[in-house]
Design an enzyme around this catalytic site. Structure first.
Site, mmCIF file in Angstrom:
data_model
loop_
_atom_site.group_PDB
_atom_site.id
_atom_site.type_symbol
_atom_site.label_atom_id
_atom_site.label_comp_id
_atom_site.label_asym_id
_atom_site.label_seq_id
_atom_site.Cartn_x
_atom_site.Cartn_y
_atom_site.Cartn_z
ATOM 1 N N PHE A 118 0.730 -1.223 0.303
ATOM 2 C CA PHE A 118 -0.033 0.002 0.179
ATOM 3 C C PHE A 118 0.751 1.612 0.017
ATOM 4 O O PHE A 118 1.777 1.010 0.746
ATOM 5 C CB PHE A 118 -0.901 0.253 1.294
ATOM 6 C CG PHE A 118 -1.764 -1.193 1.142
ATOM 7 C CD1 PHE A 118 -1.534 -2.723 0.892
ATOM 8 C CD2 PHE A 118 -3.307 -0.666 0.315
ATOM 9 C CE1 PHE A 118 -2.930 -3.177 0.979
ATOM 10 C CE2 PHE A 118 -4.521 -1.716 0.525
ATOM 11 C CZ PHE A 118 -3.941 -3.324 1.037
ATOM 12 N N ASP A 207 4.906 -3.552 3.686
ATOM 13 C CA ASP A 207 4.977 -2.614 4.116
ATOM 14 C C ASP A 207 5.961 -1.836 3.095
ATOM 15 O O ASP A 207 7.232 -2.435 2.741
ATOM 16 C CB ASP A 207 5.862 -2.193 5.573
ATOM 17 C CG ASP A 207 4.816 -1.740 6.867
ATOM 18 O OD1 ASP A 207 3.479 -1.941 6.840
ATOM 19 O OD2 ASP A 207 4.916 -1.443 7.402
ATOM 20 N N ASP A 209 7.686 1.134 2.600
ATOM 21 C CA ASP A 209 8.620 1.866 3.334
ATOM 22 C C ASP A 209 9.779 1.011 3.793
ATOM 23 O O ASP A 209 10.681 1.117 5.099
ATOM 24 C CB ASP A 209 7.946 2.819 4.676
ATOM 25 C CG ASP A 209 7.205 2.055 5.520
ATOM 26 O OD1 ASP A 209 6.663 1.179 5.458
ATOM 27 O OD2 ASP A 209 7.895 2.742 7.208
ATOM 28 N N HIS A 229 8.833 -9.736 15.207
ATOM 29 C CA HIS A 229 9.027 -8.240 15.390
ATOM 30 C C HIS A 229 10.817 -7.839 15.102
ATOM 31 O O HIS A 229 10.899 -8.474 16.420
ATOM 32 C CB HIS A 229 8.386 -7.636 16.146
ATOM 33 C CG HIS A 229 7.805 -6.049 15.778
ATOM 34 N ND1 HIS A 229 9.081 -4.670 15.847
ATOM 35 C CD2 HIS A 229 6.834 -5.666 14.798
ATOM 36 C CE1 HIS A 229 9.100 -3.576 15.156
ATOM 37 N NE2 HIS A 229 7.210 -3.958 15.414
ATOM 38 N N GLU A 299 -2.027 -4.251 13.159
ATOM 39 C CA GLU A 299 -0.626 -4.839 13.969
ATOM 40 C C GLU A 299 -1.701 -5.774 14.899
ATOM 41 O O GLU A 299 -1.159 -6.490 15.596
ATOM 42 C CB GLU A 299 -0.162 -4.180 14.000
ATOM 43 C CG GLU A 299 1.612 -5.571 14.427
ATOM 44 C CD GLU A 299 2.804 -4.025 14.802
ATOM 45 O OE1 GLU A 299 3.519 -4.451 13.621
ATOM 46 O OE2 GLU A 299 3.223 -3.798 16.383
HETATM 47 C C1 UD2 Z 1 3.908 -0.567 12.565
HETATM 48 C C2 UD2 Z 1 3.822 -1.983 11.404
HETATM 49 C C3 UD2 Z 1 2.929 -1.235 10.561
HETATM 50 C C4 UD2 Z 1 1.499 -1.106 11.260
HETATM 51 C C5 UD2 Z 1 1.625 0.165 12.069
HETATM 52 C C6 UD2 Z 1 0.683 -0.006 12.983
HETATM 53 C C7 UD2 Z 1 6.385 -2.391 11.430
HETATM 54 C C8 UD2 Z 1 7.725 -3.202 10.507
HETATM 55 N N1 UD2 Z 1 5.253 -1.881 10.871
HETATM 56 O O1 UD2 Z 1 4.898 0.043 10.877
HETATM 57 O O2 UD2 Z 1 2.851 -2.922 9.151
HETATM 58 O O3 UD2 Z 1 1.443 -2.449 11.592
HETATM 59 O O4 UD2 Z 1 2.794 0.312 12.588
HETATM 60 O O5 UD2 Z 1 -0.558 0.488 12.041
HETATM 61 O O6 UD2 Z 1 6.058 -3.614 11.453
HETATM 62 N N2 UD2 Z 1 0.352 3.905 5.022
HETATM 63 C C9 UD2 Z 1 -0.006 4.212 4.080
HETATM 64 N N3 UD2 Z 1 0.296 5.998 4.022
HETATM 65 C C10 UD2 Z 1 -0.087 6.391 5.067
HETATM 66 C C11 UD2 Z 1 0.383 6.012 6.095
HETATM 67 C C12 UD2 Z 1 0.862 4.056 5.472
HETATM 68 O O7 UD2 Z 1 0.518 3.934 2.261
HETATM 69 O O8 UD2 Z 1 0.445 7.540 4.708
HETATM 70 C C13 UD2 Z 1 0.769 2.181 4.927
HETATM 71 C C14 UD2 Z 1 2.696 1.809 3.775
HETATM 72 O O9 UD2 Z 1 2.511 0.908 3.184
HETATM 73 C C15 UD2 Z 1 2.978 1.843 4.940
HETATM 74 C C16 UD2 Z 1 1.894 0.966 5.842
HETATM 75 O O10 UD2 Z 1 0.824 1.630 5.731
HETATM 76 O O11 UD2 Z 1 5.078 0.461 5.204
HETATM 77 C C17 UD2 Z 1 2.520 0.772 7.635
HETATM 78 O O12 UD2 Z 1 2.684 2.344 7.915
HETATM 79 P P1 UD2 Z 1 3.731 2.900 8.733
HETATM 80 O O13 UD2 Z 1 5.003 2.207 7.936
HETATM 81 O O14 UD2 Z 1 4.011 4.070 9.223
HETATM 82 O O15 UD2 Z 1 3.687 2.802 10.730
HETATM 83 P P2 UD2 Z 1 4.702 2.262 11.677
HETATM 84 O O16 UD2 Z 1 5.891 2.255 10.556
HETATM 85 O O17 UD2 Z 1 4.410 2.747 12.514
#
Ligand code: UD2
Length: 350
Positions: A118, A207, A209, A229, A299
């Site tokens: 996504f 994910d 990123d 994790h 998650e």
């Molecule tokens: C963690 C988790 C993530 C998710 C989140 C809780 C890992 C490495 N990452 O990452 O999977 O469970 O916690 O919600 O386990 N995204 C978009 N646009 C946005 C925001 C998010 O496309 O504006 C999508 C994108 O694919 C991203 C994913 O959602 O990789 C997860 O978002 P994140 O990476 O910002 O979340 P993070 O780093 O807290």
């Protein structure tokens, strides 16, 4: 007084006819219902049969008889890590599998692997590296179908893909809350699987990123696959960031849980992932109706699901490391890793 006056006879005959009509209608309705029931039963049975057949085919590991590879040992191997979970699912670490052998086994099965990613809002900036490195490391030499879900299809970079590999872009709505974007992935995954169940054998949900740095291949295949994790694999489970409010459907209590799994990478057969996505989605939505949002959105629900439904394969943190985390001695290779990012600059909300 006549015994059967004309009016009485007419009324009796009419009543009998109405009764007959009602009985006929009732019987035919029921027959049609029975037919429908039989149809449903037949289709459930045949889909169960094909499921069993598919499971059997995939768990039958036929290897080519002319393959040369390193002699396996059951007394020598990695001793610094645990490579079997308490429910006897393999925990995949570098050095616990033979890539050549596994690839040959799955080549014979002619498997098709799909992956979802996504990229909503500014997260499209991560697509290029994600897709390019996937070409170098993710199931190289196999049939791979990437599904990119985005609200900015025009920003999806064109990446040269090897023969047998393809990319499909699907439009999803934008959102002004990152929590919503992250959590709604389960809904879109559920729908995708419902459409594509017959087309692929396995699916991974990743994910965006993140980048691939090393092989991610057939060793990761299984019914239900979870990744441990990177930040919590040595943490006491009572300190895992599970959802701790008993009112939530993602709740895991003290002394409960196995590992803390990533929301950023999971997978398995399409049927298993469908069940997971459908359950997490419906639990997330039921919580939302009660104004509850689990600590780490989907998650948290995934962790609850994986605790109740044990993964049949557990991938070590090699399969989702983080660029800002220093490598530890047990990590011999980083296969996939989250990139450092400025949350405030890329998320729609803080
Ligand atoms: C963690 C988790 C993530 C998710 C989140 C809780 C890992 C490495 N990452 O990452 O999977 O469970 O916690 O919600 O386990 N995204 C978009 N646009 C946005 C925001 C998010 O496309 O504006 C999508 C994108 O694919 C991203 C994913 O959602 O990789 C997860 O978002 P994140 O990476 O910002 O979340 P993070 O780093 O807290």
């Amino acid at each position: 007084m006549a015994l059967f006056p004309g009016r009485t006879v007419t009324v009796t005959l009419l009543s009998a006819m109405i009764l007959l009509l009602l009985t006929y209608n009732y019987i035919t309705q029921n027959c049609r219902f029975d037919d429908k029931l039989t149809d449903i039963q037949t289709s459930v049975e045949s889909s169960e049969q094909s499921y069993k057949q598919m499971k059997n085919e995939l768990s039958h590991l036929e290897s080519p008889d002319d393959l040369q590879y390193k002699q396996p040992s059951i007394t020598k191997g990695r001793t610094d890590v645990v490579s079997l979970s308490p429910w006897l699912a393999p925990v995949v670490w570098e050095g616990t599998f033979e890539p050549l052998l596994l690839d040959s086994v799955f080549k014979l099965q002619n498997i098709s692997v799909s992956a979802t990613v996504f990229a909503v809002g500014k997260y499209t900036m991560f697509l290029k590296d994600f897709l390019e490195t996937a070409e170098q490391h993710f199931f190289v030499g196999f049939s791979v179908h990437m599904y990119v879900f985005t609200d900015r299809p025009e920003d999806v970079p064109s990446v040269k893909m090897a023969p047998g590999r393809q990319l499909t872009v699907r439009a999803v709505p934008s959102s002004d809350r990152w929590q919503q974007i992250s959590a709604r992935r389960m809904e879109f995954i559920q729908t995708l699987v419902e459409e594509k169940l017959q087309e692929h054998d396995f699916i991974f949900c990743l994910d965006v990123d993140s980048k691939f740095h090393g092989r991610w291949g057939t060793e990761s295949l299984g019914g239900l696959v979870a990744v441990v994790h990177p930040w919590f694999y040595t943490t006491d489970r009572n300190k895992f960031p599970y959802e701790r409010r008993p009112e939530s459907r993602a709740y895991i209590g003290p002394g409960e849980g196995d590992f803390y799994y990533c929301g950023g990478a999971f997978g398995g057969t399409l049927r298993e992932v469908h069940r997971l996505a459908k359950t997490c989605r419906s639990n997330f939505e039921a919580d939302a109706e009660e104004k509850l949002e689990a600590a780490w959105q989907e998650e948290s629900h995934l962790n609850r699901y994986m605790w109740v439904n044990k993964p049949s394969k557990v991938l070590s943190p090699e399969y989702l490391w983080h660029d800002i985390k220093e490598k530890t001695p047990e990590i011999h290779i980083v296969r996939f890793s989250g990139v450092a990012k400025n949350y405030a600059a890329i998320r729609p909300n803080v």
